[in-house]
Design an enzyme around this catalytic site. Structure first.
Site, PDB file in Angstrom:
ATOM      1  N   ALA B  75      -3.727  -6.641  21.481  1.00 25.53           N
ATOM      2  CA  ALA B  75      -2.173  -7.462  21.885  1.00 25.53           C
ATOM      3  C   ALA B  75      -1.319  -6.321  22.801  1.00 25.53           C
ATOM      4  O   ALA B  75      -0.447  -6.709  23.548  1.00 25.53           O
ATOM      5  CB  ALA B  75      -1.533  -7.630  20.603  1.00 25.53           C
ATOM      6  N   ASN B 155       7.099  -8.154  13.446  1.00 35.08           N
ATOM      7  CA  ASN B 155       6.177  -7.406  12.714  1.00 35.08           C
ATOM      8  C   ASN B 155       6.761  -6.548  11.552  1.00 35.08           C
ATOM      9  O   ASN B 155       6.037  -6.299  10.419  1.00 35.08           O
ATOM     10  CB  ASN B 155       5.408  -6.430  13.566  1.00 35.08           C
ATOM     11  N   SER B 203      -3.928 -10.839  19.058  1.00 39.85           N
ATOM     12  CA  SER B 203      -4.837  -9.841  18.607  1.00 39.85           C
ATOM     13  C   SER B 203      -5.810 -10.422  17.543  1.00 39.85           C
ATOM     14  O   SER B 203      -5.164 -11.371  16.564  1.00 39.85           O
ATOM     15  CB  SER B 203      -4.031  -8.662  18.092  1.00 39.85           C
ATOM     16  N   HIS B 205      -7.611  -8.845  14.904  1.00 38.12           N
ATOM     17  CA  HIS B 205      -7.607  -8.056  13.897  1.00 38.12           C
ATOM     18  C   HIS B 205      -6.330  -8.164  12.788  1.00 38.12           C
ATOM     19  O   HIS B 205      -6.463  -8.008  11.641  1.00 38.12           O
ATOM     20  CB  HIS B 205      -7.544  -6.660  14.258  1.00 38.12           C
ATOM     21  N   CYS B 330      10.428   9.384   7.362  1.00 37.34           N
ATOM     22  CA  CYS B 330       9.537  10.298   6.864  1.00 37.34           C
ATOM     23  C   CYS B 330       8.222   9.764   6.680  1.00 37.34           C
ATOM     24  O   CYS B 330       7.147  10.525   6.604  1.00 37.34           O
ATOM     25  CB  CYS B 330       9.795  10.731   5.215  1.00 37.34           C
TER      26      CYS B 330
END
Lengths: 133, 406
Positions: B75, B155, B203, B205, B330
């Site tokens: 993608a 996402n 995409s 995956h 972090c």
């Protein structure tokens, strides 16, 4: 992030978590960091006859920040004020094998120690207000 | 030491290849290994036939045709071809692009690259649920706007943009519409005709297919979208993307999509029920939790949640064996908290305290319960050592505290 065994040990078994009476004359408190930065450390010492009898911490932050403050309390106990003043962030970095991106955690711990010591010393001088660095 | 129960709840990052997909791919590695571009022998014809069947089924799955599907490496490449390729081709029309602040970097960064070349980019802001204002979009489209790129499902927070309504606005205003559907292909209903989508990226995956293969839908009529190549070479994919096709990957991608669509609605309902179960358990077991994104209109698999007074990376450290993501600084290379969460205006402290759980085909109720229990235990442990929690319990309003900063 891959952590050293020592960081993991302090995270899993934090030493000296808790709070002391911040208004007591023999207690010094340091609070450093900010929530929006992702790190806040509170470090407190209780002093008797010039020697740190007890030390407590509470930390909001990553595992390395928790480990740095936990280690700091461990090191502070039993030290004199002068000895405590000598603790440097690089000592914490070395002991915990902190990676470069986590060095700020050790800096924060050193700042917290300094602020707690200064707060205690101000109280001894009879200052009424808690210190601001 | 490996903990006994490993629970994968990061399906929005990637998914395992479904065994049925792998099975479909295997013959295409060493038996039917031909180059789909070899036009003069049976090995090539066989590969070409396999690819064309895959292309046809994938095109049909989104309401388009096989001739409108360009296979890519993923993608990120699809987004780059769509944005850079359209920009380069449509320069005579203008130099203005529109996107929004919560897009994936694979959309934002090509746009920023174009800005360096003199393009103007309007980045629409989002509200606290992650939605753009459609009237603001309409007003932002100008005579010289060549492309609007708004993702389908986010996402990080799972918010679903109303791409049908966005497509209609773009069509009405005469500008091309690209959507990054990486998180939604095979999950949400997509119809490029009804939704007026001109370009769509996805995409393999993310849908139980292999890594390294993606697709770009490029509309061929009403209007015919033209793309300038950004990868030059043998002229594969009708000149839009040179490079030998990843035949096993393409076969696997088509099989993966077919499996997703075979049971799409039931699968999504099952995932939403599991996600709701996780959310309810966490909300019942803990105070001071915030759901990020749009609770009423989000991906079925997605739960982005902030646990006040604890930092995300320290949570991940305590949740042994649970694979999730955090928006905490972090956990990122930049040491900045998630720009998507910041765009919602929730405050950096809640961004630092966020965890993204994403569920998938192989997630079980048992795994969800285990993850919930471990999350609750970790949050409680960390709150017991959190100075912020202590202050809040003492009745101190943290927003009024003057922090030292760092």
């Amino acid at each position: 992030m891959v952590y050293s065994d020592k960081v993991i040990d302090h995270y899993e078994n934090p030493r000296n978590v808790g709070s002391l009476d911040k208004d007591a004359m023999d207690v010094g408190t340091g609070i450093v960091g900010a929530p929006e930065c992702g790190d806040v450390m509170k470090l407190q010492i209780q002093v008797e006859g010039g020697v740190i009898k007890d030390a407590k911490f509470k930390t909001f932050g990553c595992g390395s920040a928790i480990a740095s403050s936990s280690l700091a309390t461990e090191w502070l106990k039993g030290r004199t004020i002068a000895e405590a003043t000598a603790i440097r962030n690089v000592d914490i970095v070395e002991e915990l094998a902190l990676p470069p991106v986590k060095i700020h955690c050790s800096v924060l711990a050193e700042d917290a120690i300094k602020q707690a010591l200064a707060d205690y010393q101000n109280k001894q001088k009879g200052a009424s207000a808690p210190s601001e660095d | 030491m490996k903990p006994s129960l490993q629970v994968y709840l990061d399906y929005q990052a990637t998914t395992p290849v479904d065994p049925r997909v792998l099975e479909a791919m295997l013959p295409w590695f060493s038996q039917s290994f031909g180059n789909a571009a070899s036009r003069n022998h049976a090995f090539g014809w066989e590969a070409e036939k396999g690819v064309e069947e895959a292309r046809k089924s994938m095109g049909a799955a989104i309401g388009g045709s096989g001739r409108e599907i360009v296979f890519t490496s993923g993608a990120t490449e699809s987004n780059n071809i769509a944005i850079l390729g359209v920009a380069k081709m449509y320069v005579p029309k203008g130099k203005h692009l529109i996107t929004c602040s919560t897009e994936h970097k694979a959309v934002l960064d090509p746009m920023h690259a174009l800005e360096q070349d003199g393009w103007e980019v309007t980045v629409l802001g989002v509200n606290e649920k992650g939605h753009i204002d459609l009237e603001e979009l309409r007003a932002a489209i100008r005579e010289d706007t060549v492309l609007v790129s708004i993702m389908h499902g986010n996402n990080e927070i799972g918010t679903l943009h109303p791409i049908g309504a966005i497509g209609a606005i773009c069509r009405e205003k005469g500008t091309l519409f690209h959507t990054d559907a990486t998180q939604t292909l095979g999950k949400e209903a997509i119809d490029v005709q009804a939704m007026n989508i001109d370009l769509l990226s996805a995409s393999a995956h993310k849908i139980y297919g292999p890594k390294g293969v993606g697709m770009l839908y490029v509309r061929r009529r009403n209007p015919r979208v033209r793309i300038a190549a950004i990868m030059h070479g043998g002229g594969h994919e009708r000149g839009m993307r040179s490079g030998t096709l990843n035949v096993p990957g393409v076969i696997g991608f088509a099989k993966a999509l077919e499996l997703c669509l075979a049971n799409r609605e039931a699968d999504q309902q099952r995932l939403a029920a599991l996600r709701d179960r996780l959310q309810q358990r966490l909300s019942a077991g803990l105070t001071h939790v915030h759901i990020n994104g749009d609770p009423d209109n989000r991906l079925a698999c997605s739960l982005n949640i902030s646990f006040e007074f604890v930092e995300g990376e320290s949570m991940l450290m305590g949740m042994h064996g649970i694979a999730v993501s955090s928006g905490s600084a972090c956990t990122s290379a930049s040491l900045e908290p998630s720009y998507v969460l910041r765009a919602l205006g929730i405050g950096d402290e809640l961004a630092h305290s966020s965890i993204r759980f994403s569920l998938g085909r192989f997630t079980t109720a048992e795994e969800v319960d285990h993850a919930a229990d471990l999350t609750i235990a970790t949050v409680l442990k960390l709150r017991a050592m959190s100075p912020l929690y202590e202050m809040a319990m003492e009745g101190i309003d943290l927003s009024t505290v003057k922090w030292g900063g760092h």
